[in-house]
Design a protein around this motif. Sequence first.
Motif, PDB file in Angstrom:
ATOM      1  N   GLY A 126      -5.621 -21.651   3.956  1.00 60.01           N
ATOM      2  CA  GLY A 126      -6.403 -20.877   2.985  1.00 60.01           C
ATOM      3  C   GLY A 126      -6.128 -19.384   3.026  1.00 60.01           C
ATOM      4  O   GLY A 126      -6.772 -18.606   2.319  1.00 60.01           O
ATOM      5  N   THR A 132      -0.118 -19.272  -2.740  1.00 64.17           N
ATOM      6  CA  THR A 132      -0.390 -18.393  -3.889  1.00 64.17           C
ATOM      7  C   THR A 132       0.600 -17.227  -3.917  1.00 64.17           C
ATOM      8  O   THR A 132       1.160 -16.896  -4.965  1.00 64.17           O
ATOM      9  CB  THR A 132      -1.836 -17.856  -3.777  1.00 64.17           C
ATOM     10  N   THR A 171      -7.610  -9.027  -3.643  1.00 65.07           N
ATOM     11  CA  THR A 171      -7.212  -9.861  -4.780  1.00 65.07           C
ATOM     12  C   THR A 171      -5.754 -10.301  -4.567  1.00 65.07           C
ATOM     13  O   THR A 171      -5.022  -9.707  -3.770  1.00 65.07           O
ATOM     14  CB  THR A 171      -7.299  -9.080  -6.109  1.00 65.07           C
ATOM     15  N   GLY A 187      -3.658 -17.942   1.811  1.00 64.37           N
ATOM     16  CA  GLY A 187      -3.018 -17.542   0.552  1.00 64.37           C
ATOM     17  C   GLY A 187      -1.501 -17.633   0.557  1.00 64.37           C
ATOM     18  O   GLY A 187      -0.839 -17.063  -0.312  1.00 64.37           O
ATOM     19  N   LYS A 188      -0.941 -18.408   1.480  1.00 57.80           N
ATOM     20  CA  LYS A 188       0.516 -18.537   1.571  1.00 57.80           C
ATOM     21  C   LYS A 188       1.122 -19.051   0.255  1.00 57.80           C
ATOM     22  O   LYS A 188       2.048 -18.445  -0.288  1.00 57.80           O
ATOM     23  CB  LYS A 188       0.902 -19.515   2.709  1.00 57.80           C
ATOM     24  N   GLY A 244      -3.077 -18.888   8.483  1.00 56.88           N
ATOM     25  CA  GLY A 244      -3.986 -20.027   8.621  1.00 56.88           C
ATOM     26  C   GLY A 244      -4.200 -20.750   7.302  1.00 56.88           C
ATOM     27  O   GLY A 244      -3.746 -20.291   6.243  1.00 56.88           O
TER      28      GLY A 244
HETATM   29  N1  LIG Z   1      -6.403 -13.303  -2.620  1.00 55.80           N
HETATM   30  C1  LIG Z   1      -7.135 -14.365  -2.948  1.00 55.80           C
HETATM   31  N2  LIG Z   1      -8.429 -14.230  -3.307  1.00 55.80           N
HETATM   32  C2  LIG Z   1      -9.178 -15.308  -3.629  1.00 55.80           C
HETATM   33  N3  LIG Z   1      -8.724 -16.569  -3.626  1.00 55.80           N
HETATM   34  C3  LIG Z   1      -7.450 -16.762  -3.280  1.00 55.80           C
HETATM   35  C4  LIG Z   1      -6.588 -15.696  -2.914  1.00 55.80           C
HETATM   36  N4  LIG Z   1      -5.372 -16.205  -2.609  1.00 55.80           N
HETATM   37  C5  LIG Z   1      -5.477 -17.523  -2.762  1.00 55.80           C
HETATM   38  N5  LIG Z   1      -6.712 -17.871  -3.189  1.00 55.80           N
HETATM   39  C6  LIG Z   1      -7.226 -19.221  -3.433  1.00 55.80           C
HETATM   40  O1  LIG Z   1      -7.529 -19.767  -2.144  1.00 55.80           O
HETATM   41  C7  LIG Z   1      -7.129 -21.129  -2.043  1.00 55.80           C
HETATM   42  C8  LIG Z   1      -6.114 -21.254  -0.910  1.00 55.80           C
HETATM   43  O2  LIG Z   1      -4.923 -20.547  -1.281  1.00 55.80           O
HETATM   44  P1  LIG Z   1      -3.488 -21.125  -0.915  1.00 55.80           P
HETATM   45  O3  LIG Z   1      -2.490 -20.225  -1.548  1.00 55.80           O
HETATM   46  O4  LIG Z   1      -3.431 -22.569  -1.256  1.00 55.80           O
HETATM   47  O5  LIG Z   1      -3.502 -20.909   0.670  1.00 55.80           O
HETATM   48  P2  LIG Z   1      -2.640 -21.561   1.830  1.00 55.80           P
HETATM   49  O6  LIG Z   1      -1.364 -22.079   1.213  1.00 55.80           O
HETATM   50  O7  LIG Z   1      -2.410 -20.470   2.822  1.00 55.80           O
HETATM   51  O8  LIG Z   1      -3.499 -22.648   2.389  1.00 55.80           O
HETATM   52  C9  LIG Z   1      -6.575 -21.502  -3.432  1.00 55.80           C
HETATM   53  O9  LIG Z   1      -7.596 -22.122  -4.171  1.00 55.80           O
HETATM   54  C10 LIG Z   1      -6.192 -20.149  -4.036  1.00 55.80           C
HETATM   55  O10 LIG Z   1      -6.290 -20.170  -5.439  1.00 55.80           O
END
Ligand SMILES: Nc1ncnc2c1ncn2[C@@H]1O[C@H](COP(=O)(O)OP(=O)(O)O)[C@@H](O)[C@H]1O
Length: 245
Positions: free
Chosen positions: A65, A70, A222, A67-68, A63
Amino acid sequence: MWRKVTATSFSSLKSSIFFKRLHLQQATKHNAASASAVSRFATVAPLQEKDGRCPFITFVLGGPGSGKGTQCIKIVETFGFKHLSAGDLLRREMVSNSEYGSMILNTIKEGRIVPSEVTVKLILKEMESSDNHKFLIDGFPRSEENRIAFEKISGAEPDVVLFFDCPEDVMVKRVLSRNQGRIDDNIDTIKKRLKVFEALNLPVIDYYAKKGKVHRINAVGTVDEIFEQVRPVFKACEQKALNRS
Ligand SMILES: Nc1ncnc2c1ncn2[C@@H]1O[C@H](COP(=O)(O)OP(=O)(O)O)[C@@H](O)[C@H]1O
Ligand SMILES: O=c1ccn([C@@H]2O[C@H](COP(=O)(O)OP(=O)(O)O)[C@@H](O)[C@H]2O)c(=O)[nH]1
Ligand SMILES: [Mg+2]
């Protein structure tokens, strides 16, 4: 390298079948349901039939947010994949004077899904121009229609599907603090995106789960903790990915 090995097959696929079909489809409305997608996209010969090799493809799903993006950065650093974020490709297309610009903007603003033809075209173009043969396709396919379009037009299937499983409240919190100035990172659009994810993207995950391709990752924790679940997935298929190069 994949591009060199398959350049002929992929280029000819692009010019002879994909783009001709694309023009035809662009003249039609894009609201067909996934059922009709089966007939809308004619099957092409699989890439591997042409030269015995094909790219190593990972779909990265979850979904908004979850974390894809990241985790993709960490996978690239550790395992040398090429990262293709479908959302980034669409945002780039949106600001590039493209004929699709306003359609993409409105679709993203509403949390809906851009027509498959547009997204598949952008993804395949990037794959073709890359020297890498290992791809992370992040945030795609988002619907059964997307999935069918990709598989039919490219003739390829993913080797691995990563699913970042994350509770909604955690996803909402992360998206609201993402701070990248995205037009869809507001509470109203997030609610719509979560509904779209559940209705249209979960069926894709179910489909691949039945084929034994899904690796479910608990996306709470994390960034490093989560990557420790991701690492063994790619360790286990390193040799398979290498054999494709
Ligand atoms: N494990 C985590 N814990 C806390 N924050 C995270 C984590 N993974 C990603 N984030 C933060 O959450 C936000 C969404 O991550 P993102 O990788 O862009 O997700 P997606 O691509 O799935 O929408 C970003 O600001 C990222 O820095
Ligand atoms: O294959 C795709 C990928 C993205 N999007 C659109 O782009 C938005 C943002 O996608 P992205 O993957 O960047 O969002 P994330 O899940 O990373 O927050 C989505 O909500 C959709 O409106 C789409 O239509 N098709
Ligand atoms: Mg993302």
